[in-house]
Each structure stands twice: as C-alpha cells, then as structure tokens.
Design a protein around this motif. Structure first.
Motif, mmCIF file in Angstrom:
data_model
loop_
_atom_site.group_PDB
_atom_site.id
_atom_site.type_symbol
_atom_site.label_atom_id
_atom_site.label_comp_id
_atom_site.label_asym_id
_atom_site.label_seq_id
_atom_site.Cartn_x
_atom_site.Cartn_y
_atom_site.Cartn_z
ATOM 1 N N ARG A 143 3.346 9.060 2.256
ATOM 2 C CA ARG A 143 2.813 9.478 3.561
ATOM 3 C C ARG A 143 1.856 8.437 4.126
ATOM 4 O O ARG A 143 1.810 8.208 5.336
ATOM 5 C CB ARG A 143 2.107 10.824 3.401
ATOM 6 C CG ARG A 143 1.712 11.489 4.693
ATOM 7 C CD ARG A 143 1.115 12.868 4.445
ATOM 8 N NE ARG A 143 2.165 13.803 4.052
ATOM 9 C CZ ARG A 143 2.202 14.450 2.879
ATOM 10 N NH1 ARG A 143 1.249 14.301 1.983
ATOM 11 N NH2 ARG A 143 3.196 15.270 2.609
ATOM 12 N N ASN A 144 1.107 7.772 3.258
ATOM 13 C CA ASN A 144 0.047 6.870 3.703
ATOM 14 C C ASN A 144 0.405 5.386 3.647
ATOM 15 O O ASN A 144 -0.392 4.562 4.081
ATOM 16 C CB ASN A 144 -1.209 7.112 2.861
ATOM 17 C CG ASN A 144 -1.743 8.508 3.059
ATOM 18 O OD1 ASN A 144 -1.800 9.008 4.172
ATOM 19 N ND2 ASN A 144 -2.095 9.165 1.965
ATOM 20 N N ARG A 145 1.579 5.048 3.160
ATOM 21 C CA ARG A 145 1.915 3.627 3.067
ATOM 22 C C ARG A 145 2.519 3.129 4.371
ATOM 23 O O ARG A 145 3.150 3.878 5.106
ATOM 24 C CB ARG A 145 2.845 3.366 1.891
ATOM 25 C CG ARG A 145 4.290 3.731 2.138
ATOM 26 C CD ARG A 145 5.119 3.668 0.900
ATOM 27 N NE ARG A 145 5.741 2.368 0.741
ATOM 28 C CZ ARG A 145 6.757 2.153 -0.069
ATOM 29 N NH1 ARG A 145 7.257 3.121 -0.798
ATOM 30 N NH2 ARG A 145 7.273 0.953 -0.158
ATOM 31 N N ASP A 146 2.306 1.874 4.630
ATOM 32 C CA ASP A 146 2.904 1.228 5.797
ATOM 33 C C ASP A 146 4.222 0.630 5.334
ATOM 34 O O ASP A 146 4.246 -0.361 4.611
ATOM 35 C CB ASP A 146 1.977 0.154 6.355
ATOM 36 C CG ASP A 146 2.466 -0.402 7.675
ATOM 37 O OD1 ASP A 146 3.577 -0.033 8.111
ATOM 38 O OD2 ASP A 146 1.744 -1.216 8.263
ATOM 39 N N THR A 147 5.326 1.234 5.729
ATOM 40 C CA THR A 147 6.641 0.796 5.261
ATOM 41 C C THR A 147 7.158 -0.426 6.000
ATOM 42 O O THR A 147 8.067 -1.087 5.523
ATOM 43 C CB THR A 147 7.672 1.919 5.418
ATOM 44 O OG1 THR A 147 7.824 2.209 6.808
ATOM 45 C CG2 THR A 147 7.274 3.160 4.649
ATOM 46 N N LYS A 152 8.500 -7.138 1.177
ATOM 47 C CA LYS A 152 7.466 -7.559 0.228
ATOM 48 C C LYS A 152 6.139 -6.876 0.531
ATOM 49 O O LYS A 152 5.446 -6.415 -0.378
ATOM 50 C CB LYS A 152 7.311 -9.073 0.269
ATOM 51 C CG LYS A 152 8.490 -9.810 -0.306
ATOM 52 C CD LYS A 152 8.339 -11.302 -0.133
ATOM 53 C CE LYS A 152 9.641 -12.000 -0.496
ATOM 54 N NZ LYS A 152 9.652 -13.404 -0.101
ATOM 55 N N LYS A 153 5.784 -6.793 1.799
ATOM 56 C CA LYS A 153 4.539 -6.119 2.190
ATOM 57 C C LYS A 153 4.588 -4.633 1.857
ATOM 58 O O LYS A 153 3.615 -4.068 1.367
ATOM 59 C CB LYS A 153 4.288 -6.302 3.683
ATOM 60 C CG LYS A 153 3.882 -7.689 4.073
ATOM 61 C CD LYS A 153 3.694 -7.770 5.575
ATOM 62 C CE LYS A 153 3.425 -9.184 6.031
ATOM 63 N NZ LYS A 153 3.351 -9.271 7.499
ATOM 64 N N ALA A 154 5.705 -3.983 2.135
ATOM 65 C CA ALA A 154 5.836 -2.540 1.897
ATOM 66 C C ALA A 154 5.763 -2.196 0.419
ATOM 67 O O ALA A 154 5.352 -1.097 0.054
ATOM 68 C CB ALA A 154 7.141 -2.031 2.498
ATOM 69 N N HIS A 155 6.151 -3.119 -0.452
ATOM 70 C CA HIS A 155 6.186 -2.857 -1.886
ATOM 71 C C HIS A 155 5.071 -3.572 -2.655
ATOM 72 O O HIS A 155 5.086 -3.599 -3.886
ATOM 73 C CB HIS A 155 7.553 -3.251 -2.441
ATOM 74 C CG HIS A 155 8.658 -2.393 -1.930
ATOM 75 N ND1 HIS A 155 9.275 -2.625 -0.725
ATOM 76 C CD2 HIS A 155 9.224 -1.281 -2.429
ATOM 77 C CE1 HIS A 155 10.183 -1.701 -0.523
ATOM 78 N NE2 HIS A 155 10.172 -0.866 -1.536
ATOM 79 N N ALA A 156 4.099 -4.108 -1.945
ATOM 80 C CA ALA A 156 3.029 -4.893 -2.577
ATOM 81 C C ALA A 156 2.245 -4.103 -3.616
ATOM 82 O O ALA A 156 1.808 -4.653 -4.626
ATOM 83 C CB ALA A 156 2.086 -5.447 -1.516
ATOM 84 N N ASN A 157 2.050 -2.818 -3.419
ATOM 85 C CA ASN A 157 1.266 -1.995 -4.347
ATOM 86 C C ASN A 157 2.125 -1.068 -5.193
ATOM 87 O O ASN A 157 1.638 -0.066 -5.712
ATOM 88 C CB ASN A 157 0.241 -1.170 -3.561
ATOM 89 C CG ASN A 157 -0.764 -2.053 -2.865
ATOM 90 O OD1 ASN A 157 -1.221 -3.045 -3.421
ATOM 91 N ND2 ASN A 157 -1.090 -1.718 -1.633
ATOM 92 N N ALA A 158 3.386 -1.403 -5.356
ATOM 93 C CA ALA A 158 4.330 -0.511 -6.037
ATOM 94 C C ALA A 158 3.943 -0.186 -7.479
ATOM 95 O O ALA A 158 4.247 0.891 -7.962
ATOM 96 C CB ALA A 158 5.733 -1.110 -5.994
#
Length: 100
Positions: A23-27, A74-80
């Motif tokens: 809900r809070n991530r920038d995809t 890459k940005k969307a998955h940076a904190n995966a």
C-alpha cells in the motif's frame, strides 16, 4: 495482453504488515509504457501461511519484460529484502498471455 503474477506465501500474523508494504510503496508503474493495471490479491490461509498474489496487466509480454529491465523496476524493488520474517520464501512468478 499479458498478465504477470507473483505468488507470495506470507507468515501467519504478518498479513497486515505485508499489505502495508504494498500500500505504501512507490511502484513507479503508472509511468511505464505498456502498463495497464495492478491488483494485490489475498487468498486462502492455511496452518502455515496466507497466500497473496500481485497481479499486473500489460499491453504485451514485451512491455512487461522491458519493465523488469528498467530503472523504474530497480527503484520499485530497492527495499525488497528489508521485511525479514514476513515472506516464507521467494515469490513464485507466473506469466499468462490473454487468449480470450
């Protein structure tokens, strides 16, 4: 059209944390060429986990593949990897061509 899904097995009691992550991530999806829509689906809970699936609709498989190679991806998955204990293993990818 092409549908890309990832199935996630989420630890019992961590479902709300998981949905908050999404809900809070920038995809970064809305700016990606070929992207149509996104849904996060919640499935059944058993004695081990709750099943979730991310569901994206694309104009084509190539548009999806291009997204997976993009800076936006890459940005969307940076904190995966920052949510240890939430996921019971890696997601399982499933891709589908829409035929009807």
């Amino acid at each position: 059209m092409y549908i890309a899904m990832n199935r996630f097995r989420i630890a019992l009691g961590r479902e709300e944390e998981f949905t908050d992550i999404w809900r809070n991530r920038d995809t970064h999806l809305k700016a990606v060429p070929g992207f149509k829509e996104f849904h996060l689906l919640q499935g059944q809970t058993d004695e081990e986990c709750t099943l979730f699936a991310s569901h994206t609709v694309w104009e084509s498989e190539q548009a999806f593949r291009d997204w997976t190679q993009s800076e936006a991806f890459k940005k969307a998955h940076a904190n995966a990897g920052s949510s240890k204990g939430v996921y019971l293993g890696p997601p399982k990818f499933e891709g589908f061509d829409v035929v009807v």
